[in-house]
Motif scaffolding. Sequence first.
Motif, PDB file in Angstrom:
ATOM      1  N   LEU A   1     -50.164 -68.389 -42.533  1.00  0.00           N
ATOM      2  CA  LEU A   1     -50.611 -69.119 -41.342  1.00  0.00           C
ATOM      3  C   LEU A   1     -49.678 -68.853 -40.158  1.00  0.00           C
ATOM      4  O   LEU A   1     -50.117 -68.558 -39.043  1.00  0.00           O
TER       5      LEU A   1
ATOM      6  N   SER B   1     -47.709 -61.440 -49.393  1.00  0.00           N
ATOM      7  CA  SER B   1     -48.267 -62.319 -48.354  1.00  0.00           C
ATOM      8  C   SER B   1     -48.314 -61.593 -47.015  1.00  0.00           C
ATOM      9  O   SER B   1     -49.328 -61.625 -46.305  1.00  0.00           O
TER      10      SER B   1
ATOM     11  N   GLN C   1     -54.870 -79.215 -48.350  1.00  0.00           N
ATOM     12  CA  GLN C   1     -54.735 -78.713 -46.981  1.00  0.00           C
ATOM     13  C   GLN C   1     -53.878 -79.656 -46.126  1.00  0.00           C
ATOM     14  O   GLN C   1     -53.045 -79.214 -45.331  1.00  0.00           O
TER      15      GLN C   1
ATOM     16  N   LEU D   1     -59.285 -65.636 -48.851  1.00  0.00           N
ATOM     17  CA  LEU D   1     -58.756 -66.801 -48.143  1.00  0.00           C
ATOM     18  C   LEU D   1     -59.225 -66.813 -46.700  1.00  0.00           C
ATOM     19  O   LEU D   1     -59.454 -65.761 -46.102  1.00  0.00           O
TER      20      LEU D   1
ATOM     21  N   LEU E   1     -56.715 -74.918 -53.440  1.00  0.00           N
ATOM     22  CA  LEU E   1     -56.171 -74.640 -52.110  1.00  0.00           C
ATOM     23  C   LEU E   1     -57.082 -75.191 -51.016  1.00  0.00           C
ATOM     24  O   LEU E   1     -56.617 -75.729 -50.006  1.00  0.00           O
ATOM     25  N   GLN E   2     -58.385 -75.062 -51.239  1.00  0.00           N
ATOM     26  CA  GLN E   2     -59.341 -75.464 -50.207  1.00  0.00           C
ATOM     27  C   GLN E   2     -59.623 -76.963 -50.189  1.00  0.00           C
ATOM     28  O   GLN E   2     -60.291 -77.458 -49.285  1.00  0.00           O
TER      29      GLN E   2
ATOM     30  N   ILE F   1     -52.308 -68.650 -55.982  1.00  0.00           N
ATOM     31  CA  ILE F   1     -51.459 -68.502 -54.800  1.00  0.00           C
ATOM     32  C   ILE F   1     -50.469 -69.667 -54.746  1.00  0.00           C
ATOM     33  O   ILE F   1     -50.782 -70.781 -55.187  1.00  0.00           O
TER      34      ILE F   1
ATOM     35  N   ILE G   1     -57.584 -67.694 -43.393  1.00  0.00           N
ATOM     36  CA  ILE G   1     -56.310 -68.011 -42.744  1.00  0.00           C
ATOM     37  C   ILE G   1     -56.568 -68.153 -41.251  1.00  0.00           C
ATOM     38  O   ILE G   1     -56.608 -67.161 -40.509  1.00  0.00           O
TER      39      ILE G   1
ATOM     40  N   GLN H   1     -46.928 -69.454 -49.811  1.00  0.00           N
ATOM     41  CA  GLN H   1     -47.535 -68.189 -49.380  1.00  0.00           C
ATOM     42  C   GLN H   1     -48.628 -68.440 -48.335  1.00  0.00           C
ATOM     43  O   GLN H   1     -48.723 -67.717 -47.343  1.00  0.00           O
ATOM     44  N   TYR H   2     -49.413 -69.465 -48.570  1.00  0.00           N
ATOM     45  CA  TYR H   2     -50.469 -69.826 -47.619  1.00  0.00           C
ATOM     46  C   TYR H   2     -49.855 -70.243 -46.275  1.00  0.00           C
ATOM     47  O   TYR H   2     -50.299 -69.791 -45.213  1.00  0.00           O
ATOM     48  N   SER H   3     -48.815 -71.076 -46.330  1.00  0.00           N
ATOM     49  CA  SER H   3     -48.141 -71.530 -45.095  1.00  0.00           C
ATOM     50  C   SER H   3     -47.523 -70.349 -44.350  1.00  0.00           C
ATOM     51  O   SER H   3     -47.585 -70.271 -43.116  1.00  0.00           O
TER      52      SER H   3
END
Length: 756
Positions: free
Chosen positions: A26, A51, A737, A3, A731-732, A17, A5, A21-23
Motif C-alpha cells: 500500500l 512484495s 482491513q 490482490l 485479508l479482504q 500473505i 492494492i 506485506q499488504y501494508s
Amino acid sequence: MKLDIDGLAVHFPYDYIYPEQYSYMLELKRTLDAKGHGVLEMPSGTGKTISLLSLIVAYLKQKPGDLTKLIYCSRTVPEIEKCVEELRRLLQYYEKEGVLDRQPLLALALSSRKNLCINPEVNREKYGKMVDSQCQSLTASYVRESHKHNSSVPVCDFYEKFDAHGRESPLPPGVYNLEDLKEYGKGNGWCAYFLARYAVTHANIIVYSYHYLLDPKIADLVSKEFSKKSVVVFDEAHNIDNVCIDSMSVTIRKRTLDKCSQNLETLKHGIASIKESDAQKLKEEYSRLVEGLKNARVAKETDIQLSNPVLPDEVLEAFLKRFVEYLKARLRLQHVVTESPPAFLKDCFAKVCIERKPLRFCAERLRSLLWTMELPNMADFSPLLLVANFATLVSTYAKGFIIIIEPFEDSAPTVSNPIIRFSCMDASIAVKPVFDRFQSVIITSGTLSPVDMYPKILDFRPVTLATFTMTLSKPCLCPMIVSRGNDQVSITSKFETREDIAVIRNYGNLLADMAAVVPDGIVGFFTSYAYMENIVASWYEQGIIDAIQRHKLLFIETPDAAETSVALINYHKACENGRGAILLSVARGKVSEGIDFDHHLGRCVIMFGIPYVYTQSRILKARLEYLRDQFQIRENDFLTFDAMRHAAQCMGRAIRGKTDYGVMLLADRRFSRADKRGKLPKWIQEYLKDSFCNLTTEEAVQISKRFFRQMAQPFTREEQLGISLLTLDQLQSEDMQMRIAKKSTADITTTCKAVC
C-alpha cells in the motif's frame, strides 16, 4: 492470489500473505502514484522482496505510460540471484494464471565481466581487474582493426559473433540470471557480458549492484540512457551512505606513486616509439577525437571512453608527471595535514603551476592516451588511472570533501607509511543525480531505524516514510539487555572498562552459560577484531574457553576471507550434525552483513558491546563536523544511529522468517538507555519488554530456558492463520482491513513524529 492494492490489481504468487506485506505494498503504491521517493523499513524474513516485485511488476504492466522500468539494486551477487529467482516465480505465476500478456517483460541480472565472461582464455583469471584487462585487450577497436589485416592478432570470437549478429536479435522476453545469460551466450556463441550490457537499455527490469548507479565512472557507461520514468530500488540499503562515500573517495599511498612513475616511463618510451615509427597516428587520433568518435556506441562499449582531445605528450609532460612529483613531495611531510580541495589546488598551482581546469579533465585525457597507445595490459596502469581520477575529483568538487595527508596509518602509528586520503564527507553528492534523474527512488531494508536519519544524510525529501513491525501469532524472538554479571558488576565495552578483568570474565561466563542452554548455533558479535582478540586471549587464560567447548565447538571470524569461509563451512557442519557450535564475529564484518543464520544455525545472537565506529579517525571527525554544520546532525546522534543500525543488523541475522525463532542478547548496560533502545527497529522494540532491560547473566539464562521450552512445542500453520498469515478471504474481511489500516496509520504516525 490476486490482490486489490488501492485500485491496482496485483498478482501475488503465494496462497497466503502476511499483513505487513499488504501494508508495505500500500505504501509503495502511494509512493509510485506520487512520483516521489520513499524510505520503507520492513523486518527481515517477512517477504519484502516479493512484495516489492509483485507491486512494481503490476504497475509496469497496467500503467506503462507512468512507469517503464524497474532498476533493482542490491549489494552482493547472491542477493542479486535471490531477487531474480523471486521474479522468475512471479512471472511464472502470471503464466499459470493465464494472464494475457500483450507486453511480455524482459528481466535480467547484470554483473561484472568476471561473473559473465564465457571465454575460457579470459575467465580463468582470478581477479576481476585482470579479467577486465584481458577482455579489453581482445575487444578494443584497434585490436579488432589489426586483426582484419593480420589474422594472428587474437580477438574474442564471442564478442565478434555478438557484434555481427547479437545487436540485430534482441534478447527474447523472460527472466535471465547470470547463469541463464551465460548459457544463452554459449548457445549462440555470443559474449554474455556485452549481450547483457546491450539488453539493459530495452529491458523492463534490471537487477544489479549499487555501484552501477552510484559510482559515476561506472554509471556513465552502463546506466546513462535509462528513462526518467523508472523506479530505482536500493534493497538492504542500511549502509547506502557508506557506499556513496566509498564510491567518491580515493586513497593514494607512496607505493601507488612509485608505480605511477614506472607507468609514466612506460608511456614516455611508447610515445617516443610511436613518434619514430608512426607520427601520423597521433595526428589522426587528434582528428578522430575532434570528429566525435567518443560518441560512437560501439567504441564506448569496448574502449575506454574518449573525451576532451589533447595531444598525448601534453598530457604526459605538462600535467601527470609534474602532478605525481607534487604528490610525492606532499608525502614527505612528517606531520598530519588537513585541507580542503581549493586549498590543495592553490598549493599545487603555487608549487608546480598546474591549474584546476586541466586537472579536471585529467582522467579522460589519460584514458584517451592509453587507448591511442594500444597497450596490451591496461591493468598495469591502474595506479596512474587512480591518480588521474583523484586529480579530476579534487578539481571538480570544492565542498563536501577533505584531503588528509598522514605520515602513517592509524593501525600502525610507529611505522612510516605516508598516505593521502581524499575523502567524501557528503553521501548526497553520489546519490543526488539518482534522486534528480529518476521518478521514484525507494530505500528499503530490515534495519533502517531511525528512518528519519536517511533523508537528512542523503539530502532528499521523501513522500513516504514508514516502518513496519512483524505480526506474530506467537513471540518467536526474545530480545534481552544483559547489563550485569552474576557478581553484579556492570558489563560494557566502553573504552575505559575494556581491560577490566571482571567485565571480560562476565562476558565469558555469559557465553559459557548460554552455550549450556541454547540448542544448535550461537553467533557472537564484537565491536572490532582487536577487541575480540583481546577478549578471547583473556578467556583462554581464565579457562573460560574450556568451559565453553564442553558444550559447543568454537569458530572465529578473521579479516582473511578464505579463513572465514572455512570457519563458516565447519560451523555449518557442527550445527547440522547436532553438536552445536559458536561463531565469534565482528560487527561491520563479512558475517554481520551478508550471512544468514536461519533456523538451527542461529538460535541465539549475542552482541558484546555497542559497535561504535573508531571515533579517533580523522576522516570520521571531519565527517561529523560536516554533518553538524551542513545538516544540523549532532555528533552523538549520528554515532549512536550508526552503532545501533549495525547492532540491529547483527541481531537480525538470527530471525529469517516467521517460522524461525531465536534469542537476541544485547550485552552492554548502555543498551537500556532511552537514546540507544529507541533507535532499535520497531520490530525488535515491540518484543523488548521493560522487565527484560536490566538483567543479570543468570536471569537471561532462565528466561532463555523458558523461551526455548515454549518454542519447542508443536506449531502448525493453522495457528498462524488469521493472525500472522492470511488467506485472500481473511485479508479482504472488513475487520482485518480495519486492523491493517489502524496498524499502518500508527506505524506511519510514529515515523512522522520522529521526523518532525
